[in-house]
Scaffold this active site. Structure first.
Site, PDB file in Angstrom:
ATOM      1  CB  CYS A 113      31.281  63.824  29.603  1.00  0.00           C
ATOM      2  SG  CYS A 113      32.618  65.020  29.488  1.00  0.00           S
ATOM      3  CG  HIS A 248      32.845  59.868  29.034  1.00  0.00           C
ATOM      4  ND1 HIS A 248      33.107  60.490  27.834  1.00  0.00           N
ATOM      5  CD2 HIS A 248      33.289  60.707  30.005  1.00  0.00           C
ATOM      6  CE1 HIS A 248      33.690  61.655  28.078  1.00  0.00           C
ATOM      7  NE2 HIS A 248      33.810  61.811  29.384  1.00  0.00           N
ATOM      8  CG  ASN A 278      36.713  63.688  28.082  1.00  0.00           C
ATOM      9  OD1 ASN A 278      35.734  63.579  27.341  1.00  0.00           O
ATOM     10  ND2 ASN A 278      36.611  63.943  29.362  1.00  0.00           N
TER      11      ASN A 278
HETATM   12  N1  ACO Z   1      51.414  68.136  33.312  1.00  0.00           N
HETATM   13  C1  ACO Z   1      52.252  68.079  34.358  1.00  0.00           C
HETATM   14  N2  ACO Z   1      51.839  68.277  35.632  1.00  0.00           N
HETATM   15  C2  ACO Z   1      50.542  68.530  35.834  1.00  0.00           C
HETATM   16  C3  ACO Z   1      49.612  68.613  34.775  1.00  0.00           C
HETATM   17  C4  ACO Z   1      50.102  68.414  33.471  1.00  0.00           C
HETATM   18  N3  ACO Z   1      49.306  68.450  32.393  1.00  0.00           N
HETATM   19  N4  ACO Z   1      48.386  68.872  35.296  1.00  0.00           N
HETATM   20  C5  ACO Z   1      48.527  68.959  36.615  1.00  0.00           C
HETATM   21  N5  ACO Z   1      49.837  68.754  36.956  1.00  0.00           N
HETATM   22  C6  ACO Z   1      50.430  68.752  38.285  1.00  0.00           C
HETATM   23  C7  ACO Z   1      49.607  69.551  39.274  1.00  0.00           C
HETATM   24  O1  ACO Z   1      49.910  70.924  39.180  1.00  0.00           O
HETATM   25  C8  ACO Z   1      50.027  68.924  40.580  1.00  0.00           C
HETATM   26  O2  ACO Z   1      51.296  69.481  40.933  1.00  0.00           O
HETATM   27  P1  ACO Z   1      51.626  69.826  42.473  1.00  0.00           P
HETATM   28  O3  ACO Z   1      51.550  68.519  43.175  1.00  0.00           O
HETATM   29  O4  ACO Z   1      52.979  70.412  42.368  1.00  0.00           O
HETATM   30  O5  ACO Z   1      50.548  70.786  42.900  1.00  0.00           O
HETATM   31  C9  ACO Z   1      50.267  67.469  40.225  1.00  0.00           C
HETATM   32  O6  ACO Z   1      50.401  67.419  38.789  1.00  0.00           O
HETATM   33  C10 ACO Z   1      49.127  66.554  40.637  1.00  0.00           C
HETATM   34  O7  ACO Z   1      47.887  67.150  40.258  1.00  0.00           O
HETATM   35  P2  ACO Z   1      46.519  66.462  40.549  1.00  0.00           P
HETATM   36  O8  ACO Z   1      45.415  67.301  39.971  1.00  0.00           O
HETATM   37  O9  ACO Z   1      46.408  66.103  41.978  1.00  0.00           O
HETATM   38  O10 ACO Z   1      46.700  65.122  39.692  1.00  0.00           O
HETATM   39  P3  ACO Z   1      45.757  63.882  39.598  1.00  0.00           P
HETATM   40  O11 ACO Z   1      46.524  62.662  39.876  1.00  0.00           O
HETATM   41  O12 ACO Z   1      44.451  64.063  40.307  1.00  0.00           O
HETATM   42  O13 ACO Z   1      45.435  63.844  38.035  1.00  0.00           O
HETATM   43  C11 ACO Z   1      43.672  64.430  36.522  1.00  0.00           C
HETATM   44  C12 ACO Z   1      44.774  64.931  37.430  1.00  0.00           C
HETATM   45  C13 ACO Z   1      44.295  63.642  35.398  1.00  0.00           C
HETATM   46  C14 ACO Z   1      42.905  65.621  35.940  1.00  0.00           C
HETATM   47  C15 ACO Z   1      42.722  63.516  37.322  1.00  0.00           C
HETATM   48  O14 ACO Z   1      42.317  64.142  38.499  1.00  0.00           O
HETATM   49  C16 ACO Z   1      41.516  63.134  36.545  1.00  0.00           C
HETATM   50  O15 ACO Z   1      41.593  62.404  35.591  1.00  0.00           O
HETATM   51  N6  ACO Z   1      40.320  63.592  36.953  1.00  0.00           N
HETATM   52  C17 ACO Z   1      39.115  63.320  36.230  1.00  0.00           C
HETATM   53  C18 ACO Z   1      38.822  64.504  35.437  1.00  0.00           C
HETATM   54  C19 ACO Z   1      38.197  64.197  34.145  1.00  0.00           C
HETATM   55  O16 ACO Z   1      38.393  63.173  33.524  1.00  0.00           O
HETATM   56  N7  ACO Z   1      37.441  65.151  33.681  1.00  0.00           N
HETATM   57  C20 ACO Z   1      36.841  65.066  32.407  1.00  0.00           C
HETATM   58  C21 ACO Z   1      35.499  65.635  32.397  1.00  0.00           C
HETATM   59  S1  ACO Z   1      34.419  64.758  33.427  1.00  0.00           S
HETATM   60  C22 ACO Z   1      34.409  63.301  32.827  1.00  0.00           C
HETATM   61  O17 ACO Z   1      34.571  63.161  31.655  1.00  0.00           O
HETATM   62  C23 ACO Z   1      34.200  62.193  33.740  1.00  0.00           C
END
Ligand code: ACO
Length: 321
Positions: A113, A248, A278
Site C-alpha cells: 500500500c 492512502h 482500498n
Molecule cells: N462483516 C461483519 N462482521 C465482521 C466482518 C465483516 N466483513 N469482519 C469482521 N467481522 C466481525 C469479526 O468477526 C468480529 O466479530 P466477533 O466480535 O464476534 O469476533 C467483529 O466483527 C469485530 O472484528 P474486529 O476485527 O475487531 O473489528 P475492527 O473494529 O477492528 O474492524 C477492520 C476491522 C475494519 C479490518 C479494522 O481493524 C481495520 O480497518 N484495520 C486496518 C486494516 C487495513 O486497513 N488494512 C489494509 C491494508 S494496510 C493499510 O492499507 C494501512
C-alpha cells in the site's frame, strides 16, 4: 533549482462496480458493518480482460494527456504494484510497450500500500540525478486476485484500480512547484500482521492476503502521524500550511485518526475510500486524480501524500502543485 514537478495525473477503474450489498449476498457481512467500520460503500473489481498492466496503461494515457506529454518523451517508468501481471517481467515494461515509449528505464516497486510513495520518491531521486527528464509514476493493483473471497474480515476491504502521474524535472524557483520532501520507512518485524501466504519461492502459488486488522490499524495511525511530522520538519512547513492531504485510502477511521493527531481539519483530507475501497498502491494517485479533475486541488496548492502498508512500509511526500 531542479525539482520533480507533477504535470499531469490520470486514473482508471475496472468496469464492474461491486456494492456492499453484493458482497453481503456472498459472505456473512452487511452494508451497515462495512460502512461503520471502514467507510467503504463500493469497490471496482477487474474482470478477466482487465489486468494490472491494462489498468496502469489506461491511467498512464490519461496522465500523459493531462500533462500534454507524448509517450515517446518518457524516459522512466516506475510502477508500484503487489499484484503484477506476471512474476516477471516487470509490469512497468508491459506498460512501456503498450504506450509505445520506445526506450528508457522501466521497473516495478513492491511496497504494497506504500508502493506509490516509494515509487514517487524513487522517480524523484532518479530525475534529479539526470537519469531522465520525464517520468511516469504509476500505482496499479488487482487485489481481487489475491483475496480470500470466503474471508469476510478481508474481502470487503479492497478494490482494483490504477492511478498515474507524469513527473518532469524542471528548473524552478524556491517557492515554485515540485516535490519538496519525502520520507520512507520499513520495519520487517511485522510481516505476519499483513502478508500473502504464497509466492514463487515458497509455495509456488500466488497465495491469498492474510491480515490482523486491529494490529494493522494501531500501527498505521502511529507510523503515519510520525512520518508526516518528519516531512513537515524536513520541508520547514507546518500542518496549517497544507492545502490538501491525499492519504492512502485504507479505512475512513484511519484517515480521521491520523488527521486528528496532526490537528488537520477533515475538510482538507481527500477521501475516496467510500467509492474505491482500498486499492493498495493505486489509492493515492487515484485519489489525487479525483481531486485534480473535480477542481479541488489547484496549481500552487501544497499537497501531502502519505501511505502505510504491508512490510510494514510507510512514507510521506510533500509537493507543491
Ligand atoms: N462483516 C461483519 N462482521 C465482521 C466482518 C465483516 N466483513 N469482519 C469482521 N467481522 C466481525 C469479526 O468477526 C468480529 O466479530 P466477533 O466480535 O464476534 O469476533 C467483529 O466483527 C469485530 O472484528 P474486529 O476485527 O475487531 O473489528 P475492527 O473494529 O477492528 O474492524 C477492520 C476491522 C475494519 C479490518 C479494522 O481493524 C481495520 O480497518 N484495520 C486496518 C486494516 C487495513 O486497513 N488494512 C489494509 C491494508 S494496510 C493499510 O492499507 C494501512
Amino acid at each position: 533549482m531542479i525539482r520533480s514537478v507533477i504535470t499531469g495525473t490520470g486514473s482508471a477503474l475496472p468496469a464492474k462496480c461491486v456494492t456492499n450489498a453484493d458482497l453481503a449476498a456472498r459472505v456473512d457481512t452487511s452494508d451497515e458493518w462495512i460502512v461503520e467500520r471502514t467507510g467503504i460503500r463500493q469497490r471496482y473489481i477487474a474482470d478477466d480482460s482487465e489486468t494490472t498492466s491494462t489498468l496502469a496503461t489506461a491511467a498512464a494515457r490519461n496522465a500523459l494527456e493531462a500533462a500534454g506529454v507524448d509517450a515517446q518523451e518518457i524516459g522512466l517508468i516506475v510502477l508500484a504494484t503487489a499484484t503484477p501481471d506476471h512474476t516477471f517481467p516487470a509490469t512497468a515494461t508491459q506498460v512501456q510497450a503498450a504506450l509505445g515509449c520506445g526506450g528508457g528505464v522501466a521497473f516495478d516497486v513492491q511496497a504494497v500500500c506504500s508502493g506509490f510513495l516509494y515509487a514517487l520518491a524513487t522517480a524523484d531521486s532518479l530525475l534529479r540525478t539526470g537519469m531522465a527528464t520525464k517520468a511516469l509514476v504509476i500505482g496499479s493493483e488487482t487485489f481481487s486476485r489475491i483475496l480470500d473471497w470466503d474471508d469476510r474480515t478481508t474481502c470487503v476491504l479492497f478494490g482494483d484500480g490504477a492511478g498515474a502521474v507524469v513527473l518532469e524535472a524542471q528548473d524552478v524557483a524556491a517557492d515554485g512547484p515540485g516535490i519538496l520532501a519525502s520520507r520512507l520507512h520499513a520495519d520487517g518485524q511485522h510481516k505476519d500482521m499483513l502478508y500473502v501466504d504464497g509466492g514463487p519461492s515458497t509455495t509456488g502459488t500466488v497465495g491469498k492476503l492474510r491480515m490482523k486488522g486491529r494490529e494493522v490499524f494501531r500501527h498505521a495511525v502511529v507510523n503515519l502521524a510520525s512520518v508526516l511530522k518528519e516531512v513537515l520538519e524536513e520541508s520547514g512547513t507546518s500542518a496549517a500550511d497544507i492545502d490538501w492531504v491525499v492519504p492512502h485510502q485504507a479505512n475512513a477511521r484511519i484517515l480521521d485518526a491520523t488527521a486528528r493527531k496532526l490537528d488537520l481539519p477533515a475538510e482538507k483530507v481527500v477521501v475516496t475510500v467510500d467509492r474505491h475501497a482500498n486499492t493498495s498502491a493505486a489509492s493515492v494517485p487515484l485519489a489525487l486524480d479525483t481531486a485534480m479533475r473535480d477542481g479541488r486541488i489547484k496549481p500552487g496548492d501544497l499537497v501531502m501524500f502519505e501511505a502505510m502498508g504491508g512490510g510494514f512500509t510507510w512514507g510521506a511526500s510533500l509537493a507543491r502543485m
